[in-house]
Write a protein that holds these residues in place. Sequence first.
Motif: not given
Length: 397
Positions: A120, A148, A180
């Motif tokens: 991420m 992400s 997540q």
Amino acid sequence: MSSLTNKRIILGVSGSISAYKSPDIVRRLQDLGAEVRVILTAGGAKFITELSLQAISKNKVHNNLWDKDAELSMGHIELAKWADLILIAPASANTIANIANGKACDLLTSVILASTAKLMIAPAMNQQMYQANALQTNLDILISRQVSIIQPESGVQACGDTGLGRLPESSDIANQVAKQFETTQLSGKNVLVTVGATIEPIDPVRYISNHSSGKMGMALVDRCIEMGAKVTCIYANISIPLNDKALNIQTLSADQMHESVMSHINQQQIFIAVAAVSDYRVKNLSNQKIKKSSDNLILELIPNKDILADVCKLNKKPLCIGFAAETQNILENAQIKLKNKASDVIILNDVSSDEIGFNSDKNQVIFISQNQQQNIAKNSKIKIADNILKIFIKEFL
Ligand SMILES: Cc1cc2nc3c(=O)[nH]c(=O)nc-3n(C[C@H](O)[C@H](O)[C@H](O)COP(=O)(O)O)c2cc1C
């Protein structure tokens, strides 16, 4: 509420002015239960000190791909394998470009390439830099690789510009990370599992035990952890690996296991008694090795305390799952155990077959509660553990 219990997060801090917020991001991730290790890029180190991040994360900060000591044991590969998720916050335009181009030019980018963990990134930069075609193209590349992106916020920036590019609040970032892992049905639950076979000494060299390998118990420990629970594993006499994400407590005899369970049970919402606990112990334990003689040797056995029954008797009792290993009249005996011990669930294990139960990697069980009786077909112990927990969660949580 989302949780990061048992989750291992690498926080990459790169060269954005908003790196000063990174110790707070560490804190918010820890608040949700994560263990955090920080990788600080050379750019990041211009904005925040290694010392601050080390003090807050309570772990050494990693900042050098060429660290001789760490590389003796391939430090960057170890870090890559350790992480459940890598978060880069703030992510500089330079680091984003490096990742998009598959570079391994510093410790952070090398770890990312060597890791299968979810990635991420939280871009943070001047609004014009954020709008630049090159930056947006790099973000598109990362999105196409399932990275992400934590969207930056709009507002007045450190440079005086107004626009999109500010790092979101640390708690928002931590919550997006926790999302997540949200499939975790046991998040926030404390679970105590007993595992293995107790040992009842006869003299200093001999003992009475049983064939339990601990594999079924460890499968339950592993699945509970994957489902987000905080697990205490009280074990005796096992030769299989422990899960280092559990609080592991070693015991030996039924008495010791009883004592250990009772001193940890208050904090638990769920108790799973899988260990094969000896029903009896030797009354007169010999301090010396018993000498061989031609006479018969008679050992007097006295009953041990019943751990499951004693937990079920507690005023503030957790939800209890007990295992019953039976070889005859199996259903009848399991029903009696459910009633006599006042356990919420009994998992009936027919150990008369060699192919399942003790020491085998497979099992086949029957889930028995007051409301239902469900056969769980023969499968690996990890699948059996998964099925037991799913049925249990559906009925009780
Ligand atoms: C005062 C100052 C502030 C900066 N702020 C940012 C920023 O917010 N975001 C960004 O992407 N780059 C920013 N930069 C540029 C990066 O620090 C620079 O590209 C650096 O090489 C990034 O290194 P790293 O990606 O290895 O951490 C800034 C540079 C300076 C001198």
